[in-house]
Enzyme design. Structure first.
Site, PDB file in Angstrom:
ATOM      1  N   ARG A  23       9.508   2.617  10.468  1.00 36.26           N
ATOM      2  CA  ARG A  23       9.549   3.016   9.053  1.00 36.26           C
ATOM      3  C   ARG A  23       9.430   4.527   8.869  1.00 36.26           C
ATOM      4  O   ARG A  23       9.947   5.075   7.900  1.00 36.26           O
ATOM      5  CB  ARG A  23       8.430   2.288   8.294  1.00 36.26           C
ATOM      6  CG  ARG A  23       8.503   2.437   6.770  1.00 36.26           C
ATOM      7  CD  ARG A  23       7.448   1.564   6.107  1.00 36.26           C
ATOM      8  NE  ARG A  23       7.505   1.591   4.660  1.00 36.26           N
ATOM      9  CZ  ARG A  23       6.470   1.928   3.877  1.00 36.26           C
ATOM     10  NH1 ARG A  23       5.310   2.261   4.421  1.00 36.26           N
ATOM     11  NH2 ARG A  23       6.588   1.926   2.576  1.00 36.26           N
ATOM     12  N   ILE A  49      10.050   4.798  -1.455  1.00 35.52           N
ATOM     13  CA  ILE A  49      10.397   3.785  -0.448  1.00 35.52           C
ATOM     14  C   ILE A  49       9.472   2.616  -0.776  1.00 35.52           C
ATOM     15  O   ILE A  49       8.266   2.794  -0.927  1.00 35.52           O
ATOM     16  CB  ILE A  49      10.220   4.300   1.002  1.00 35.52           C
ATOM     17  CG1 ILE A  49      10.422   3.175   2.030  1.00 35.52           C
ATOM     18  CG2 ILE A  49       8.883   4.991   1.245  1.00 35.52           C
ATOM     19  CD1 ILE A  49      10.543   3.667   3.494  1.00 35.52           C
ATOM     20  N   SER A  50      10.032   1.451  -0.949  1.00 36.19           N
ATOM     21  CA  SER A  50       9.243   0.294  -1.382  1.00 36.19           C
ATOM     22  C   SER A  50       8.151  -0.022  -0.368  1.00 36.19           C
ATOM     23  O   SER A  50       8.274   0.257   0.823  1.00 36.19           O
ATOM     24  CB  SER A  50      10.137  -0.935  -1.548  1.00 36.19           C
ATOM     25  OG  SER A  50      11.133  -0.705  -2.511  1.00 36.19           O
ATOM     26  N   GLN A  51       7.109  -0.660  -0.860  1.00 36.58           N
ATOM     27  CA  GLN A  51       6.021  -1.136  -0.010  1.00 36.58           C
ATOM     28  C   GLN A  51       6.583  -2.180   0.975  1.00 36.58           C
ATOM     29  O   GLN A  51       7.422  -2.997   0.591  1.00 36.58           O
ATOM     30  CB  GLN A  51       5.004  -1.786  -0.951  1.00 36.58           C
ATOM     31  CG  GLN A  51       3.781  -2.314  -0.300  1.00 36.58           C
ATOM     32  CD  GLN A  51       2.864  -2.975  -1.330  1.00 36.58           C
ATOM     33  OE1 GLN A  51       3.101  -2.885  -2.534  1.00 36.58           O
ATOM     34  NE2 GLN A  51       1.848  -3.633  -0.854  1.00 36.58           N
ATOM     35  N   PRO A  52       6.146  -2.166   2.242  1.00 34.27           N
ATOM     36  CA  PRO A  52       6.661  -3.144   3.212  1.00 34.27           C
ATOM     37  C   PRO A  52       6.563  -4.593   2.718  1.00 34.27           C
ATOM     38  O   PRO A  52       7.486  -5.385   2.913  1.00 34.27           O
ATOM     39  CB  PRO A  52       5.776  -2.925   4.445  1.00 34.27           C
ATOM     40  CG  PRO A  52       5.381  -1.489   4.355  1.00 34.27           C
ATOM     41  CD  PRO A  52       5.264  -1.185   2.892  1.00 34.27           C
TER      42      PRO A  52
END
Ligand code: SAH
Length: 202
Positions: A23, A49-52
């Site tokens: 990431r 960037i979106s949360q995993p």
């Protein structure tokens, strides 16, 4: 990936794909030390960037199969799009922010994932030239279900879309029936950056 498992992600293919993908390559190097925390981070142009967990959740709902033709709205950091490519999908991803789109030209995994295609445009319009799609995933808060995207879905196709409910969004999965009607399933609440009309000036 234990944290994703604990939070209820069960699809082993999704967990393996996310485990395989570093990431920190998708983020500013200043964030290297914390890139693997389960939270969203800023990228350029005020976007995130979106949360995993969010990426895993949306990807799991999408039920990706090898060779699926997927339309993604909101390229952002390219992380979500790459997870889909790792899962064997052909990905068509649209970004409305010119600067973020320009960055895709230097994308380090470009040769590794040739099935990933980048477009600069307004996600509300979709990509009529490349339609119909097996799947659609929207990674920004949609004010409503975009009718042009529904029109670009194959019969049996599904769309994963966080739909606005004020400050938060409700994750929904829409599936197109044989007679063209849509079946709706409703899931958890999330918080995304807004899906905005038009694209930024070149
Ligand atoms: N999928 C991304 C998430 C980025 S955040 C990732 O994995 O990092 C959402 C992105 O959607 C932002 O980059 C924003 O600029 C973009 N966006 C918002 N509205 C859009 C629209 N109408 N069309 C295309 N992209 C849009």
């Amino acid at each position: 990936m234990d944290i994703l498992r604990q939070k209820g992600i069960t699809d082993e293919n999704v967990l393996a794909a996310m485990n395989e993908l570093p990431r920190h390559f998708f983020m500013d190097s200043a964030l290297d030390n914390i890139a693997y925390e389960d939270r969203a981070f800023p990228i350029a142009e005020g976007q995130t960037i979106s949360q995993p967990y969010t990426v895993a959740y949306q990807t799991q709902l999408l039920k990706v199969k090898q060779g699926d033709k997927i339309l993604e709205i909101g390229t952002g950091s390219i992380y979500q799009a790459t997870v889909l490519a790792v899962l064997g999908a052909k990905v068509f991803t649209i970004e409305r922010q010119k600067k973020l789109y320009e960055k895709t030209k230097e994308y380090i995994f470009k040769t590794k994932y040739p099935q990933l295609k980048f477009f600069y445009g307004d996600g509300f319009e979709g990509l009529p030239t490349y339609a119909p799609f097996d799947k659609v995933i929207i990674t920004a808060a949609a004010p409503f279900i975009p009718p042009k995207l529904v029109a670009q879905m194959k019969t049996g196709a599904c769309m994963i879309i966080p739909v606005d409910e004020g400050d938060v969004q409700r994750m929904m999965r829409l599936t197109k029936n044989d007679n063209g009607t849509m079946e709706e399933e409703i899931f958890e609440k999330f918080s995304f950056v807004p899906m905005l009309k038009g694209r930024t000036a070149p």
